[in-house]
Motif scaffolding. Sequence first.
Motif, PDB file in Angstrom:
ATOM      1  N   LEU A   1      53.592 -39.380  27.991  1.00  0.00           N
ATOM      2  CA  LEU A   1      52.797 -38.157  28.193  1.00  0.00           C
ATOM      3  C   LEU A   1      51.530 -38.465  28.983  1.00  0.00           C
ATOM      4  N   ALA A   2      50.873 -39.562  28.632  1.00  0.00           N
ATOM      5  CA  ALA A   2      49.644 -39.955  29.327  1.00  0.00           C
ATOM      6  C   ALA A   2      49.913 -40.282  30.797  1.00  0.00           C
ATOM      7  N   GLN A   3      51.137 -40.678  31.111  1.00  0.00           N
ATOM      8  CA  GLN A   3      51.524 -41.005  32.483  1.00  0.00           C
ATOM      9  C   GLN A   3      52.009 -39.788  33.256  1.00  0.00           C
ATOM     10  N   GLY A   4      51.928 -38.615  32.626  1.00  0.00           N
ATOM     11  CA  GLY A   4      52.308 -37.388  33.313  1.00  0.00           C
ATOM     12  C   GLY A   4      53.742 -36.954  33.139  1.00  0.00           C
ATOM     13  N   LYS A   5      54.468 -37.612  32.249  1.00  0.00           N
ATOM     14  CA  LYS A   5      55.855 -37.240  32.011  1.00  0.00           C
ATOM     15  C   LYS A   5      55.914 -36.136  30.949  1.00  0.00           C
ATOM     16  N   ARG A   6      56.974 -35.348  30.996  1.00  0.00           N
ATOM     17  CA  ARG A   6      57.157 -34.261  30.036  1.00  0.00           C
ATOM     18  C   ARG A   6      57.775 -34.787  28.739  1.00  0.00           C
ATOM     19  N   PRO A   7      57.396 -34.179  27.612  1.00  0.00           N
ATOM     20  CA  PRO A   7      58.006 -34.591  26.345  1.00  0.00           C
ATOM     21  C   PRO A   7      59.409 -34.005  26.204  1.00  0.00           C
ATOM     22  N   ASP A   8      60.259 -34.674  25.440  1.00  0.00           N
ATOM     23  CA  ASP A   8      61.543 -34.075  25.101  1.00  0.00           C
ATOM     24  C   ASP A   8      61.265 -32.974  24.074  1.00  0.00           C
ATOM     25  N   VAL A   9      62.238 -32.135  23.832  1.00  0.00           N
ATOM     26  CA  VAL A   9      62.012 -30.959  22.983  1.00  0.00           C
ATOM     27  C   VAL A   9      61.619 -31.340  21.553  1.00  0.00           C
ATOM     28  N   ASP A  10      62.193 -32.396  21.000  1.00  0.00           N
ATOM     29  CA  ASP A  10      61.843 -32.805  19.641  1.00  0.00           C
ATOM     30  C   ASP A  10      60.408 -33.322  19.572  1.00  0.00           C
ATOM     31  N   SER A  11      59.998 -34.080  20.565  1.00  0.00           N
ATOM     32  CA  SER A  11      58.622 -34.575  20.601  1.00  0.00           C
ATOM     33  C   SER A  11      57.638 -33.430  20.821  1.00  0.00           C
ATOM     34  N   LEU A  12      58.007 -32.492  21.675  1.00  0.00           N
ATOM     35  CA  LEU A  12      57.169 -31.320  21.894  1.00  0.00           C
ATOM     36  C   LEU A  12      56.962 -30.580  20.576  1.00  0.00           C
ATOM     37  N   ALA A  13      58.035 -30.337  19.845  1.00  0.00           N
ATOM     38  CA  ALA A  13      57.942 -29.631  18.568  1.00  0.00           C
ATOM     39  C   ALA A  13      57.081 -30.403  17.572  1.00  0.00           C
ATOM     40  N   ALA A  14      57.261 -31.710  17.506  1.00  0.00           N
ATOM     41  CA  ALA A  14      56.496 -32.528  16.562  1.00  0.00           C
ATOM     42  C   ALA A  14      55.006 -32.518  16.898  1.00  0.00           C
ATOM     43  N   LEU A  15      54.682 -32.629  18.164  1.00  0.00           N
ATOM     44  CA  LEU A  15      53.276 -32.669  18.569  1.00  0.00           C
ATOM     45  C   LEU A  15      52.605 -31.308  18.448  1.00  0.00           C
ATOM     46  N   VAL A  16      53.337 -30.250  18.769  1.00  0.00           N
ATOM     47  CA  VAL A  16      52.804 -28.897  18.604  1.00  0.00           C
ATOM     48  C   VAL A  16      52.496 -28.651  17.123  1.00  0.00           C
ATOM     49  N   SER A  17      53.398 -29.062  16.268  1.00  0.00           N
ATOM     50  CA  SER A  17      53.191 -28.897  14.832  1.00  0.00           C
ATOM     51  C   SER A  17      52.011 -29.732  14.350  1.00  0.00           C
ATOM     52  N   TRP A  18      51.951 -30.985  14.773  1.00  0.00           N
ATOM     53  CA  TRP A  18      50.862 -31.867  14.344  1.00  0.00           C
ATOM     54  C   TRP A  18      49.500 -31.308  14.745  1.00  0.00           C
ATOM     55  N   ALA A  19      49.396 -30.812  15.982  1.00  0.00           N
ATOM     56  CA  ALA A  19      48.112 -30.325  16.492  1.00  0.00           C
ATOM     57  C   ALA A  19      47.872 -28.843  16.182  1.00  0.00           C
ATOM     58  N   ARG A  20      48.836 -28.213  15.512  1.00  0.00           N
ATOM     59  CA  ARG A  20      48.729 -26.789  15.164  1.00  0.00           C
ATOM     60  C   ARG A  20      48.507 -25.933  16.421  1.00  0.00           C
ATOM     61  N   LEU A  21      49.361 -26.160  17.403  1.00  0.00           N
ATOM     62  CA  LEU A  21      49.287 -25.435  18.670  1.00  0.00           C
ATOM     63  C   LEU A  21      50.424 -24.430  18.766  1.00  0.00           C
ATOM     64  N   ASN A  22      50.334 -23.534  19.721  1.00  0.00           N
ATOM     65  CA  ASN A  22      51.402 -22.592  20.027  1.00  0.00           C
ATOM     66  C   ASN A  22      52.053 -23.064  21.319  1.00  0.00           C
ATOM     67  N   ALA A  23      53.305 -23.453  21.253  1.00  0.00           N
ATOM     68  CA  ALA A  23      53.998 -23.975  22.434  1.00  0.00           C
ATOM     69  C   ALA A  23      53.998 -22.980  23.589  1.00  0.00           C
ATOM     70  N   ASN A  24      54.002 -21.703  23.292  1.00  0.00           N
ATOM     71  CA  ASN A  24      54.006 -20.698  24.359  1.00  0.00           C
ATOM     72  C   ASN A  24      52.762 -20.765  25.234  1.00  0.00           C
ATOM     73  N   ASP A  25      51.687 -21.308  24.705  1.00  0.00           N
ATOM     74  CA  ASP A  25      50.458 -21.418  25.499  1.00  0.00           C
ATOM     75  C   ASP A  25      50.595 -22.394  26.661  1.00  0.00           C
ATOM     76  N   PHE A  26      51.674 -23.157  26.681  1.00  0.00           N
ATOM     77  CA  PHE A  26      51.863 -24.166  27.710  1.00  0.00           C
ATOM     78  C   PHE A  26      53.050 -23.863  28.624  1.00  0.00           C
ATOM     79  N   VAL A  27      53.574 -22.644  28.507  1.00  0.00           N
ATOM     80  CA  VAL A  27      54.667 -22.194  29.363  1.00  0.00           C
ATOM     81  C   VAL A  27      54.100 -21.184  30.345  1.00  0.00           C
ATOM     82  N   LEU A  28      54.188 -21.519  31.624  1.00  0.00           N
ATOM     83  CA  LEU A  28      53.632 -20.665  32.670  1.00  0.00           C
ATOM     84  C   LEU A  28      54.711 -19.793  33.291  1.00  0.00           C
ATOM     85  N   ALA A  29      54.426 -18.527  33.417  1.00  0.00           N
ATOM     86  CA  ALA A  29      55.325 -17.632  34.130  1.00  0.00           C
ATOM     87  C   ALA A  29      55.320 -18.035  35.606  1.00  0.00           C
TER      88      ALA A  29
END
Length: 93
Positions: A44-72
């Motif tokens: 992630l620090a190198q600019g790569k995208r997380p896989d879906v499971d890692s995204l879910a885990a990190l969103v949950s850990w940081a109490r974030l809304n994944a939709n806030d990072f999806v751009l139309a």
Amino acid sequence: MSERATFDHDSFFSAIDKTRASESKTWRQVALEAGVSQSTLTRLAQGKRPDVDSLAALVSWARLNANDFVLAPDDAGRRDTNRGTHRHVPSRR
């Protein structure tokens, strides 16, 4: 080909880092608490995208809304001046 929504990696990583710093956590602690590998955080620090499971885990850990990072498609590179963040694609429930 029609345009698609995209993932705002930079804002996502920034939000994870902000949460980490505000809680005085090391990246190793984030990995352990979120249930992801340290190499995932390195990628992630190198600019790569997380896989879906890692995204879910990190969103949950940081109490974030994944939709806030999806751009139309029409939001690429634009900021929503009302919120100070990118506009997101509404979730379909």
